[in-house]
Every structure is written in structure tokens, then in C-alpha cells.
Enzyme design. Structure first.
Site, PDB file in Angstrom:
ATOM      1  N   ASP A  35       0.914  -1.203  -0.273  1.00  0.00           N
ATOM      2  CA  ASP A  35      -0.068   0.106  -0.197  1.00  0.00           C
ATOM      3  C   ASP A  35       0.933   1.375  -0.019  1.00  0.00           C
ATOM      4  O   ASP A  35       0.857   1.945   0.951  1.00  0.00           O
ATOM      5  CB  ASP A  35      -0.961   0.018   1.300  1.00  0.00           C
ATOM      6  CG  ASP A  35      -2.165   1.045   1.299  1.00  0.00           C
ATOM      7  OD1 ASP A  35      -2.161   1.545  -0.012  1.00  0.00           O
ATOM      8  OD2 ASP A  35      -2.790   1.033   2.150  1.00  0.00           O
ATOM      9  N   GLY A  40      -8.675   9.347   7.245  1.00  0.00           N
ATOM     10  CA  GLY A  40      -8.102  10.594   6.862  1.00  0.00           C
ATOM     11  C   GLY A  40      -6.610  10.965   7.007  1.00  0.00           C
ATOM     12  O   GLY A  40      -5.985  11.752   6.521  1.00  0.00           O
TER      13      GLY A  40
HETATM   14  N1  ARG Z   1      -7.632   3.729   5.910  1.00  0.00           N
HETATM   15  C1  ARG Z   1      -7.640   5.072   6.710  1.00  0.00           C
HETATM   16  C2  ARG Z   1      -7.835   6.072   5.768  1.00  0.00           C
HETATM   17  O1  ARG Z   1      -7.919   5.931   4.829  1.00  0.00           O
HETATM   18  C3  ARG Z   1      -6.589   4.838   7.739  1.00  0.00           C
HETATM   19  C4  ARG Z   1      -6.773   4.055   8.739  1.00  0.00           C
HETATM   20  C5  ARG Z   1      -6.012   3.850   9.837  1.00  0.00           C
HETATM   21  N2  ARG Z   1      -6.415   3.343  11.042  1.00  0.00           N
HETATM   22  C6  ARG Z   1      -5.864   3.004  11.968  1.00  0.00           C
HETATM   23  N3  ARG Z   1      -6.491   2.600  13.063  1.00  0.00           N
HETATM   24  N4  ARG Z   1      -4.623   3.287  12.172  1.00  0.00           N
HETATM   25  O2  ARG Z   1      -7.446   7.136   6.151  1.00  0.00           O
END
Ligand code: ARG
Length: 272
Positions: free
Chosen positions: A130, A220
Site C-alpha cells: 500500500d 483521513g
Molecule cells: N484507511 C484509513 C484512511 O484511509 C486509515 C486508517 C488507519 N487506521 C488506524 N486505526 N490506524 O485514512
């Protein structure tokens, strides 16, 4: 929701995943943060941070000018972010905003994107890879983060305190943070993170967080930096909820991609 059921939902949602993960807070059945649980949806347990300390922290806006992800300066012409961020918005609509701690100001610079590189093999955050590099139009005026040596394991020692930065959500279903925020989280061992997430891959991911939760990145914040000192060791990728006990944040393991990022980050040769 288990990671497994989250994944099947995610697979079912197909191409919409990346966009849903970053722009539609009601879609909780994805690999991204779950904003639907109380006050967990925020850079949990963090505080206001300064670009004086972290000048390489930048954010990305979409066609409507809204911040949708974080990113990190890796050279005068490139930023690294998450692949799921790079895929969420069309290249011609993405803007890189550097030097702006508070979204409500017009501080710093806003640059378009001329090229998007997405890691080979990327399909969705839970499968790893990613990571993406955006080449900007023009020059970034701020200092880049350092990259770890490729396959450097020393910077990933369990328990090392790392800092995650972002402009992610500050309230459940509410607006994201106007200010840059940061929180310090310890790196979690591979064995612990494999126990926490059955999709964990120690080659391409690294986890950070306290066993009891409470401090984490969130919706975010994706694409933003996890640093130790000025070295970029992780990129915010996914998590089960935010700040939940036994569910640390999962980050892209940058050392696995240092060579690729460096190749993409190399400033354009004007007179070859
Ligand atoms: N996928 C999320 C985004 O697009 C970020 C998630 C991160 N989550 C976490 N629990 N660290 O912003």
C-alpha cells in the site's frame, strides 16, 4: 466486525473500495478505519503538531479541494503516500498541499501531480504494497523525510516509539482536524501483530500502538508518515477501528520499498 468479514465486504465492493475507504464515513465494512464507534474516530490521543518539526508532512486534496489523505515529501519533486490514497482520486484532480499546518489558511504551496506510481502488486491495503509516489508539478520548498536503508530491520525494533502525523478525523462522523496532529506509538512485534490481524504480512507491513489502545491514526490519516526522528519508517495504511485495544494501526513497511521510492523520487533531469 472481523478482519475476515471486513475483507469479504471489501472484495465485494471492488473498485469502489479505495474511494469508499477515504471519503464515505458510513461505509465501515472496509479495510480502513471504522469511524462508527463512539469517540474512537480521530487521531486518537494525539496533540497539535508543528511543521517546524515535521516539514515533510503534507496533505492531499481532491477535485473539491477537500483533504482526503496524508502524504510525505521524499524529494524536491515527489511525495510518498498510500496506494489506496493515490487510487481514490483522479491524477488531474489531486493537489499536494505543503507547508500548511492549518487547512483553513492558504499558507505554503499547492502543487498538481504529473505522475502517479503505484507499487506493483497492490490490490487492497490488507494485501500489502500500500504505497505510491506522486511526482509533483514544480518544486517542493520543504525538507524531505529520510528513507530507511532497504531491508533495514534495526529501525523496526519492537517497542521503538514512532510518531504518526495527520489531519484525519477528530470526531465520529464529524469534520477532520483542521490542524496537523501527531501521536507517539510504540512499534509492535511481528508475532503480536500476526495475532492481532490474520492478514498481517511482516515483509510489507509494520504495526504500532499500545496493547490497551487509546493512541492511533484514523480515517483521513492514510498515506501520512510514521517517523522515528526524521526517518520515514511507515505509511498509514489500515486498522480495525481506531485506537481499539489489541488492534494497533497497520502501516506500510517503508524499508521494503526504499529502492522503488528512491527511483521515483529522483528529481527530473532537465538537461539529460
Ligand atoms: N484507511 C484509513 C484512511 O484511509 C486509515 C486508517 C488507519 N487506521 C488506524 N486505526 N490506524 O485514512
Amino acid at each position: 466486525m472481523s478482519v475476515k468479514s471486513r475483507r469479504s465486504l471489501l472484495l465485494a465492493s471492488g473498485a469502489l473500495l479505495a474511494v469508499a475507504a477515504v471519503t464515505v464515513p458510513v461505509v465501515v465494512g472496509t479495510a480502513s478505519a471504522d469511524p462508527g464507534s463512539g469517540n474512537q474516530a480521530r487521531i486518537v490521543g494525539g496533540e497539535k503538531a508543528s511543521l517546524g518539526d515535521h516539514p515533510y508532512a503534507v496533505f492531499l486534496t481532491d477535485g473539491g479541494g477537500n483533504q482526503f489523505c496524508g502524504a510525505v515529501i521524499v524529494s524536491s519533486t515527489a511525495v510518498a503516500t498510500a496506494a489506496h490514497c493515490a487510487k481514490a482520486v483522479a491524477k488531474q484532480d489531486i493537489r499536494v498541499v505543503a507547508g500548511r499546518e492549518d487547512k483553513r489558511t492558504d499558507d505554503g504551496q499547492v502543487l498538481g501531480v504529473s505522475k502517479v506510481w503505484i507499487s506493483k502488486g497492490y490490490s487492497d491495503p490488507t494485501q500489502g504494497d500500500d504505497v505510491a509516489v506522486l511526482t509533483v508539478r514544480g518544486q517542493l520548498d520543504y525538507r524531505p523525510a529520510k528513507l530507511p536503508g532497504s531491508d533495514d530491520t534495526s529501525v523496526y525494533a519492537t517497542g521503538t516509539k514512532a510518531t504518526v502525523l495527520g489531519w484525519g478525523r477528530v470526531a465520529d462522523g464529524g469534520a477532520r482536524s483542521d490542524y496537523l496532529r501527531s501521536v507517539d506509538v510504540p512499534l509492535v512485534s511481528d508475532s503480536e501483530c500476526s495475532a492481532d490481524y490474520n492478514v498481517y504480512n511482516q515483509k510489507t507491513m509494520v504495526c504500532a500502538g499500545y496493547p490497551e489502545g487509546g493512541k492511533d491514526a484514523c480515517q483521513g490519516d492514510s498515506g501520512g508518515p510514521l517517523v522515528v526522528g526524521d526517518t520515514l519508517i511507515g505509511i498509514v495504511s489500515f486498522g480495525d477501528g481506531c485506537g481499539k485495544a489489541g488492534k494497533p494501526g497497520v502501516y506500510t513497511r517503508v524499508s521494503a520499498y526504499t529502492d522503488d521510492i528512491e527511483a521515483q523520487a529522483r528529481p527530473r533531469t532537465l538537461f539529460p
